[in-house]
Write a protein that holds these residues in place. Structure first.
Motif, PDB file in Angstrom:
ATOM      1  N   ALA A   1       0.815  -1.218   0.000  1.00 38.50           N
ATOM      2  CA  ALA A   1       0.000   0.000   0.000  1.00 38.50           C
ATOM      3  C   ALA A   1       0.848   1.268   0.000  1.00 38.50           C
ATOM      4  N   ALA A   2       1.933   1.292   0.776  1.00 37.11           N
ATOM      5  CA  ALA A   2       2.782   2.482   0.837  1.00 37.11           C
ATOM      6  C   ALA A   2       3.414   2.764  -0.518  1.00 37.11           C
TER       7      ALA A   2
ATOM      8  N   ASP B   1      -5.634  -4.557  -4.983  1.00 34.72           N
ATOM      9  CA  ASP B   1      -6.203  -5.615  -4.156  1.00 34.72           C
ATOM     10  C   ASP B   1      -6.513  -5.033  -2.784  1.00 34.72           C
ATOM     11  N   ILE B   2      -7.502  -5.595  -2.081  1.00 36.54           N
ATOM     12  CA  ILE B   2      -7.815  -5.114  -0.733  1.00 36.54           C
ATOM     13  C   ILE B   2      -6.740  -5.538   0.258  1.00 36.54           C
ATOM     14  N   ARG B   3      -6.392  -6.821   0.234  1.00 32.44           N
ATOM     15  CA  ARG B   3      -5.451  -7.358   1.215  1.00 32.44           C
ATOM     16  C   ARG B   3      -4.033  -7.289   0.677  1.00 32.44           C
ATOM     17  N   MET B   4      -3.229  -6.450   1.330  1.00 32.91           N
ATOM     18  CA  MET B   4      -1.854  -6.252   0.885  1.00 32.91           C
ATOM     19  C   MET B   4      -0.921  -6.211   2.090  1.00 32.91           C
TER      20      MET B   4
ATOM     21  N   GLY C   1      -4.971  -2.262   1.158  1.00 35.19           N
ATOM     22  CA  GLY C   1      -5.298  -1.772  -0.176  1.00 35.19           C
ATOM     23  C   GLY C   1      -6.492  -0.840  -0.174  1.00 35.19           C
ATOM     24  N   LEU C   2      -7.503  -1.179   0.625  1.00 37.15           N
ATOM     25  CA  LEU C   2      -8.682  -0.328   0.725  1.00 37.15           C
ATOM     26  C   LEU C   2      -8.332   1.016   1.351  1.00 37.15           C
ATOM     27  N   GLU C   3      -7.498   0.989   2.378  1.00 35.75           N
ATOM     28  CA  GLU C   3      -7.094   2.246   3.017  1.00 35.75           C
ATOM     29  C   GLU C   3      -6.323   3.123   2.034  1.00 35.75           C
TER      30      GLU C   3
ATOM     31  N   GLU D   1     -18.837  -5.364   3.579  1.00 35.09           N
ATOM     32  CA  GLU D   1     -18.748  -4.079   4.284  1.00 35.09           C
ATOM     33  C   GLU D   1     -17.765  -3.139   3.589  1.00 35.09           C
ATOM     34  N   HIS D   2     -16.600  -3.674   3.223  1.00 33.55           N
ATOM     35  CA  HIS D   2     -15.593  -2.855   2.570  1.00 33.55           C
ATOM     36  C   HIS D   2     -16.035  -2.439   1.176  1.00 33.55           C
ATOM     37  N   ALA D   3     -16.725  -3.332   0.490  1.00 38.85           N
ATOM     38  CA  ALA D   3     -17.221  -3.004  -0.841  1.00 38.85           C
ATOM     39  C   ALA D   3     -18.225  -1.859  -0.786  1.00 38.85           C
TER      40      ALA D   3
END
Length: 217
Positions: free
Chosen positions: A37-38, A55-58, A66-68, A92-94
């Motif tokens: 993410a960074a 991707d969400i999970r990173m 990923g979402l953040e 929830e994230h979607a």
């Protein structure tokens, strides 16, 4: 898709490189890649692409990094398209992501089997549209049903409860629905039972039923 500028973010290097190759062969310009993410935020700020695939999970936590990062991108670059390409239907994230506005999408990796459909989804997001995986839509509908306390009621019972919320008596509800007061009483008893309201005086239970109805709207 003439020179759509894209940044890809996924810690699976094989998937990322394969996607990059596909997009480049299809006329896109992959202007950056990221494994966490960074790094994604750094690349986006430098390259300012038109579309980000993430991707969400990173790394490092493999939760919602990923979402953040997508949230931050949306804040800093409101017009930039964002496509979440995830292995998981995280409702929830979607919802949070899709509520952020236009130029956004959420697709499941396992269901991307048609290259042309995938490319069209990218085009749609880049043009300002939204794309939601059908499997995720089903999850959202199912989640809504699970969360809706009124889902246990029949259509007629919902009508009766709505009229109760308007403050009508059983007699008044009967006149409105063209049924007898006795029939309304049966519906009311069924509503109170289905909503699993505690056994207290009937007036109090009616109020509780109305509150449940109002909260669910």
């Amino acid at each position: 898709m003439a020179e759509l500028r894209v940044v890809l973010a996924d810690d699976d290097v094989l998937l990322r490189e394969g996607l990059a190759s596909l997009l480049q062969r299809s006329g896109c310009a992959v202007v950056g890649q990221a494994a966490d993410a960074a790094q994604l935020l750094d690349v986006v700020r430098q390259a300012t692409p038109e579309l980000v695939v993430v991707d969400i999970r990173m790394p490092p936590g493999q939760t919602i990094e990923g979402l953040e990062a997508a949230r931050t991108i949306r804040q800093e670059f409101p017009a930039m398209g964002i496509l979440v390409l995830s292995a998981h239907a995280e409702v929830e994230h979607a919802l949070e992501l899709l509520a952020s506005g236009r130029s956004v999408g959420y697709l499941l990796k396992s269901r991307v089997g048609d290259v042309q459909e995938f490319l069209e989804a990218l085009r749609r997001i880049a043009r300002g549209g939204s794309v939601v995986d059908p499997a995720l839509v089903q999850e959202l509908v199912s989640a809504r049903r699970r969360e809706d306390p009124l889902a246990v009621l029949s259509a007629r019972e919902r009508e009766v409860l709505e009229l109760m919320a308007e403050g009508r008596s059983n007699a008044g509800i009967g006149r409105r629905l063209w049924v007898t007061e006795g029939t309304v009483e049966k519906h009311v008893r069924s509503i109170l039972a289905k909503l699993d309201l505690p056994e207290t005086d009937d007036d109090h239970r009616r109020v509780r039923a109305v509150i449940t109805y109002l909260e669910a709207r």
